[in-house]
Design an enzyme around this catalytic site. Structure first.
Site, PDB file in Angstrom:
ATOM      1  N   LYS A  51       0.804  -1.222   0.000  1.00  0.00           N
ATOM      2  CA  LYS A  51       0.000   0.000   0.000  1.00  0.00           C
ATOM      3  C   LYS A  51       0.839   1.275   0.000  1.00  0.00           C
ATOM      4  O   LYS A  51       0.302   2.370  -0.232  1.00  0.00           O
ATOM      5  CB  LYS A  51      -0.942   0.001   1.205  1.00  0.00           C
ATOM      6  CG  LYS A  51      -1.994  -1.107   1.181  1.00  0.00           C
ATOM      7  CD  LYS A  51      -2.942  -0.968   0.009  1.00  0.00           C
ATOM      8  CE  LYS A  51      -4.081  -1.992   0.099  1.00  0.00           C
ATOM      9  NZ  LYS A  51      -5.041  -1.837  -1.006  1.00  0.00           N
ATOM     10  N   ASP A  52       2.136   1.162   0.239  1.00  0.00           N
ATOM     11  CA  ASP A  52       3.004   2.341   0.133  1.00  0.00           C
ATOM     12  C   ASP A  52       2.903   2.952  -1.260  1.00  0.00           C
ATOM     13  O   ASP A  52       2.905   4.175  -1.427  1.00  0.00           O
ATOM     14  CB  ASP A  52       4.464   1.963   0.397  1.00  0.00           C
ATOM     15  CG  ASP A  52       4.771   1.777   1.873  1.00  0.00           C
ATOM     16  OD1 ASP A  52       3.819   1.724   2.678  1.00  0.00           O
ATOM     17  OD2 ASP A  52       5.957   1.679   2.220  1.00  0.00           O
TER      18      ASP A  52
END
Length: 398
Positions: free
Chosen positions: A86-87
């Site tokens: 999700k970064d």
């Protein structure tokens, strides 16, 4: 005799037409993968923590590869600075919001998240001069809230309810952004407004994987892969990667693996979102009953709608738990619940295609943020999920 100008005119006209067609085709391609926004050109080089995101290793999972005769490869997304895939999404959402003026430096990014996206937003937001406000369901692993607070985010824990309810965590996060914007209007010197990240419907999520994860997989395999498989929550990963890979080679098979209670398996395989048993409101827990976090859903998101899938598989909680323990024992991989489910999916694909194929999946995050639930023997025992397999025999029990 004077040379006739007609051939020169014809050549010139053809040249202009070809140039026009080239420009139009490029614009259409960019638009089709950005829902109306052209892909950013001449991107500035990312520095600091943001520059360390992406380009994660593609590792061979030896135990599963040896057991199937396939090459089972996985993107080690847990090696991103914020600890998860999700970064990529957090960076893309914030950068696009700043670029189009919907978010200002000093503003607050709000999100409703079961954990990983929230942690990623809280990790990267300060790098852009922004703050983070997260609304999280209170049945998510407690360590996720603790990490968020340690990162400096404002955290609201709320009871899980239907997405149609005004107090669903996503809807509360949307309201918090609206409230921040109202405060900014009343006191512009003290407030810079808010921006609702909206990871489920914001197709910056899809673009993060179409422009990043997909191309990385293609490059790291030299284009020599036969299949990709992953579970879906927001749908951004499976959509972005599948679209990119199929553009490169339509023969690459892309599959979904779906946890208990999610309606996506039925949508992909039967064209309908629900079975009677899986209809929202028929289960004790909303929206689905599973020990996996961050995957499975009972609605179609804008991101998932863009996926190009050849089929889907079901995975069970027991398989995910057993897979996580098997990989820890045999490969030294300490993975979270969604990563384990993805590996279950990889084994399904290997069984379908047979030996000799290269299959890629995603290791979304590690087990470090799943200690109180998925990696907790007491919690698993309460839910009848104590692992006991000696090998991979658990995959035969569905």
């Amino acid at each position: 005799m004077a040379t006739s100008p007609k051939p020169i005119a014809v050549i010139g006209a053809v040249f202009v037409v070809l140039c026009s067609l080239y420009v139009i085709s490029n614009k259409r391609r960019a638009t089709s993968h950005s829902r109306g926004k052209l892909l950013t050109k001449n991107k500035p080089k990312r520095n600091g923590v943001v520059g360390a995101i992406g380009n994660t290793p593609l590792i061979r999972i030896t135990s599963l590869s040896d057991a199937t005769g396939c090459e089972i490869l996985a993107k080690a997304e847990f090696l991103n600075p914020g600890g998860s895939v999700k970064d990529r999404v957090a960076v893309k959402i914030i950068e696009e919001a700043l670029e189009c003026g919907q978010l200002s430096r000093g503003g607050v990014v709000t999100e409703g998240s079961a954990g990983s996206t929230a942690i990623s937003l809280a990790t990267v937001a300060p790098a852009y001069g922004c703050k983070c406000h997260v609304v999280i369901p209170d049945d998510a692993a407690i360590e996720k809230s603790q990490i968020l607070e340690a990162l400096g985010a404002t955290v609201e824990r709320v009871r899980p309810v239907s997405i149609t309810h005004k107090d669903h965590y996503v809807n509360i996060a949307r309201r918090r952004a609206s409230e921040a914007n109202k405060l900014a209007v009343m006191n512009p010197n003290g407030n810079r407004g808010g921006y609702f990240a909206d990871q489920f419907e914001n197709v910056a999520n899809y673009r993060a994987h179409y422009e990043g994860t997909g191309p990385e997989i293609w490059k790291q395999t030299d284009g020599k892969l036969h299949a990709f498989v992953a579970a879906a929550g927001t749908g951004g990963t499976v959509a972005g990667v599948s679209c990119f890979l199929k553009e490169k080679n339509p023969g690459i098979k892309c599959y979904l693996v779906d946890p208990p209670g999610s309606g996506l398996f039925n949508k992909v395989t039967r064209g309908v979102m629900y079975t009677r048993e899986e209809a929202e409101g028929k289960r004790l827990k909303n929206p689905f009953d599973t020990v996996t976090e961050g995957i499975g859903i009972n609605r179609l998101t804008h991101n998932f709608k863009m996926a190009k899938l050849d089929g889907a598989f079901r995975g069970t909680d027991m398989e995910a738990v057993e897979m996580s323990r098997f990989l820890l024992k045999n490969d030294g991989l300490f993975i979270g619940s969604s990563s384990a489910m993805n590996c279950v999916g990889a084994m399904r694909v290997a069984k379908l295609l047979g030996p000799g194929h290269t299959i890629v999946t995603i290791l979304c995050d590690s087990g470090m943020r799943h200690l109180s639930k998925f990696c907790n023997p007491g919690y698993l025992s309460q839910h009848g999920l104590t692992p006991c397999a000696k090998g991979l025999e658990f995959l035969d029990c569905q």
